[in-house]
Design a protein around this motif. Structure first.
Motif, PDB file in Angstrom:
ATOM      1  N   THR A 129      34.398  83.266  60.266  1.00  0.00           N
ATOM      2  CA  THR A 129      35.989  83.465  59.759  1.00  0.00           C
ATOM      3  C   THR A 129      35.817  82.508  58.299  1.00  0.00           C
ATOM      4  O   THR A 129      34.836  81.818  58.050  1.00  0.00           O
ATOM      5  CB  THR A 129      36.727  82.887  60.419  1.00  0.00           C
ATOM      6  N   GLN A 133      42.691  83.126  53.655  1.00  0.00           N
ATOM      7  CA  GLN A 133      43.040  84.243  54.443  1.00  0.00           C
ATOM      8  C   GLN A 133      43.011  85.616  53.674  1.00  0.00           C
ATOM      9  O   GLN A 133      42.769  86.648  53.917  1.00  0.00           O
ATOM     10  CB  GLN A 133      44.605  84.064  54.852  1.00  0.00           C
ATOM     11  N   GLU A 136      39.503  86.702  53.925  1.00  0.00           N
ATOM     12  CA  GLU A 136      39.391  87.478  55.260  1.00  0.00           C
ATOM     13  C   GLU A 136      40.076  88.849  55.167  1.00  0.00           C
ATOM     14  O   GLU A 136      39.290  89.889  55.714  1.00  0.00           O
ATOM     15  CB  GLU A 136      40.327  86.711  56.258  1.00  0.00           C
ATOM     16  N   GLN A 137      41.215  89.180  54.624  1.00  0.00           N
ATOM     17  CA  GLN A 137      41.758  90.293  54.219  1.00  0.00           C
ATOM     18  C   GLN A 137      40.755  91.229  53.601  1.00  0.00           C
ATOM     19  O   GLN A 137      40.411  92.473  53.832  1.00  0.00           O
ATOM     20  CB  GLN A 137      43.067  90.200  53.895  1.00  0.00           C
TER      21      GLN A 137
END
Length: 147
Positions: A129, A133, A136-137
């Motif tokens: 991870t 974010q 991540e997307q």
């Protein structure tokens, strides 16, 4: 027993067709740590991807070795994972993302190599991870998952 690793640096994120029969895809990330001695390969969890490989060493083992690499089965699987990661870095296909990023790995397995392969003497693999974010997307968007 799994443990976590974390680091920051250049990460290559790429889609992988990992099972020809089922046309199953996943998203992998390749990076290194400890001055490059440790290769790190992680699968990026994608919600709804029922074909996500849980054990990357098992995924590597299903690809059959003809003798490209020597050593135990685990070491040959590790070399396959390293080869897949370095290949994506050096010859990126459309959609491949290479960025500087902070990452963490829920490590499933690591193997010490008998001899260095692509500059690495150890391979760690698991689920990866990112702190970012948006990254991540972006990584998850590399494959489409049926609704």
């Amino acid at each position: 027993m799994a443990r976590n690793l974390a680091g920051a640096g250049r990460v290559t994120i790429f889609p992988l067709l990992h099972d020809w029969e089922t046309r199953s895809r996943c998203v992998l990330a390749y990076t290194s740590m400890d001055d490059g001695y440790v290769a790190v390969v992680g699968v990026i969890p994608v919600e709804g991807n029922v074909h996500e490989p849980g054990d990357l060493f098992a995924l590597a083992g299903r690809h059959g070795f003809i003798g490209e690499w020597k050593g135990s089965h685990e070491q040959r699987c590790g070399c396959w994972l390293i080869s897949t990661g370095t290949g994506a870095l050096r010859v990126p296909k459309p959609g491949t993302v290479t960025v500087e990023a902070a990452w963490s790995l829920d490590m499933v397995k690591s193997v010490d190599l008998e001899t260095a392969y692509a500059g690495h003497t150890r391979i760690a693999a698991g689920r990866m991870t990112f702190e970012d974010q948006e990254l991540e997307q972006r990584a998850r968007a590399l494959i489409s998952v049926p609704a």
